[in-house]
Design an enzyme around this catalytic site. Structure first.
Site, PDB file in Angstrom:
ATOM      1  N   GLU A  56       0.913  -1.336  -0.159  1.00  0.00           N
ATOM      2  CA  GLU A  56      -0.179   0.061  -0.028  1.00  0.00           C
ATOM      3  C   GLU A  56       0.659   1.337   0.081  1.00  0.00           C
ATOM      4  O   GLU A  56       1.849   1.378   0.668  1.00  0.00           O
ATOM      5  CB  GLU A  56      -0.726   0.107   1.178  1.00  0.00           C
ATOM      6  CG  GLU A  56      -1.762  -1.146   1.190  1.00  0.00           C
ATOM      7  CD  GLU A  56      -2.860  -0.989   2.613  1.00  0.00           C
ATOM      8  OE1 GLU A  56      -3.967  -1.556   2.506  1.00  0.00           O
ATOM      9  OE2 GLU A  56      -2.323  -0.283   3.416  1.00  0.00           O
ATOM     10  N   CYS A  57       0.635   2.417  -0.690  1.00  0.00           N
ATOM     11  CA  CYS A  57       1.197   3.540  -0.797  1.00  0.00           C
ATOM     12  C   CYS A  57       2.711   3.294  -0.967  1.00  0.00           C
ATOM     13  O   CYS A  57       3.377   3.149  -1.893  1.00  0.00           O
ATOM     14  CB  CYS A  57       0.645   4.334   0.180  1.00  0.00           C
ATOM     15  SG  CYS A  57       0.751   6.211  -0.170  1.00  0.00           S
TER      16      CYS A  57
END
Length: 456
Positions: free
Chosen positions: A319-320
């Site tokens: 994620e991210c």
């Protein structure tokens, strides 16, 4: 612990009270409303145990109540820090996702923090507005921050506002918590423990802690149970969790959900370790990989190990910041491009301006390690980078349809390559528990494949 607005000292007051209560020998359960990853790091140092997020929009009422009950079950007192202003929410016309919504769901008494610098009788108007706007919210105490002196605090009390004043803090810039573009900087124990201890001492001097305890005891009993159960004694799989100064944005609830389904979580550092541990899956959360781009890029042994793990079909969820690490490289603000794992196509290019902010709802458009096509979940984005096409290998499929909560057309995202899935979206798995089951099962299947290949 709510506030009249963002930036009035809510986190400082919450951390000070958590520390003061712990210093009295109380076991404190700490919580943060909303999707914030940074404030909870200060809670954890003050309380001596991890803080949990409570997000009405991403989690829903049952999961909020369940997380609260599970985390607070062995504590003497729970301190919940709100987000933004008390009534600010995911939509201007409703309380959905607000601190007020959480307070009502948990029947929690509210202590309101306000910036009282330059304020005298007007404090009565502020209190009246917050006391009457929604009578279902039990606003029953107020902390006046950034006061000028003891005399100023006495003057504010003489006004006799509808919400009683339980203390205040003078401005203390020398021990203010440091900030960066995502808000407060992540708390590091060596640097934060001194200021937190000082704020805790100031809380005993400037706040009526006994009155705050009385307010806390006024909360009624809640009927809620731990819907997730206790993690099994024998793990079904092992998942390596990237955790260091570059990667530390994780919801404690998400990690607990993995454990509750039999995943053993093993921390490792992509910036310092030479290779991940012997695991069945890798989980790269968000953080600040751009701040450690040199260290991450120069750790070629780790990059090669991650690349090889993905190439042989290992389960990788990111994620991210994790997406940035798995990309071909990170281009920092000074124009330097730092090579990364190269598992996902594109270059993560940093900007000095916010590139995405807000809640999103995701629907998968194809099967992946988090479930079949059509799987839906909620999350949020908060980033200063964009993934730009490098025009080179490898290739990946975009399997997410991402719909912004506040309007705008859905867009394709969620990059899948083999058993790798990476996205800018920070997902909260309380929005769909089936995701955790699918991810753990993917790791179990990978473990079984490895055993068969090894002839075990």
């Amino acid at each position: 612990m709510a506030a009249t607005a963002s930036g009035v000292g809510k986190t400082t007051a919450a951390v000070a009270i958590i520390g003061a209560l712990k210093a009295r020998g109380l076991k404190v359960a700490a919580f943060k409303c909303g999707p914030d990853f940074l404030d909870p790091t200060y809670h954890e140092i003050a309380a001596g145990k991890p803080s949990h997020n409570l997000d009405g929009w991403m989690m829903g009422r049952a999961a909020v109540a369940g997380t609260f009950a599970r985390t607070a079950s062995d504590a003497d007192i729970a301190v919940i820090e709100g987000m933004m202003g008390l009534f600010d929410s995911a939509a201007p016309e409703s309380e959905e996702g607000s601190t007020a919504e959480i307070a009502k769901w948990l029947s929690a008494p509210v202590v309101l923090v306000t910036d009282a610098s330059g304020v005298a009788r007007t404090i009565a108007a502020v209190a009246a507005g917050f006391a009457r706007f929604d009578p279902a919210v039990a606003a029953c105490g107020m902390i006046c921050n950034r006061i000028g002196s003891r005399g100023h605090l006495d003057l504010l009390r003489e006004v006799k506002p509808e919400i009683p004043i339980v203390g205040g803090f003078p401005a203390q810039p020398k021990i203010a918590f440091p900030e960066r573009h995502l808000g407060l900087m992540r708390a590091r124990e060596a640097e934060a423990i001194g200021p937190i201890a000082e704020w805790s001492r100031l809380a005993e001097q400037w706040l009526d802690i006994d009155a705050i305890l009385t307010l806390a005891r006024s909360a009624p009993e809640l009927e809620s149970t731990n819907e997730l159960g206790t993690p099994p004694a024998n793990p079904r799989c092992r998942i390596g969790v990237a955790f260091d100064d570059a990667f530390h944005f994780y919801y404690e609830d998400n990690l607990y959900r993995l454990r509750s389904l039999g995943a053993e979580l093993v921390d490792f550092s992509p910036s310092r370790d030479r290779a991940p541990p012997d695991v069945d899956g890798l989980y790269f959360g968000g953080g600040y990989p751009e701040a450690l781009a040199r260290e991450l890029s120069s750790n070629t042994a780790m990059l090669e190990s991650v690349r090889a793990f993905a190439a042989r079909g290992g389960i990788v969820y990111a994620e991210c910041g994790g997406l940035m690490y798995l990309s071909g490289g990170i281009k920092t603000l000074d124009g330097t491009q730092w090579p990364m794992a190269g598992v996902i196509p594109g270059i993560a290019v940093m900007s000095d301006r916010l590139q995405a902010l807000g809640y999103v709802e995701v629907e998968t458009r194809a099967d992946s390690i988090v479930g079949p096509a059509g799987t839906r979940f909620r999350g949020h984005q908060f980033r200063y980078s964009t993934l730009e096409d490098a025009g080179t290998e490898p290739q990946a499929d975009s399997v997410y349809s991402v719909a912004p909560r506040w309007g705008g057309a859905p867009f394709a995202e969620g990059y899948r390559r083999g058993n790798v899935l990476a996205s800018y979206v920070h997902a909260h798995w309380a929005s769909n528990a089936a995701i955790v089951e699918a991810l753990v099962q993917s790791c179990v299947n990978s473990r079984n494949r490895r055993k068969r290949s090894a002839g075990q």
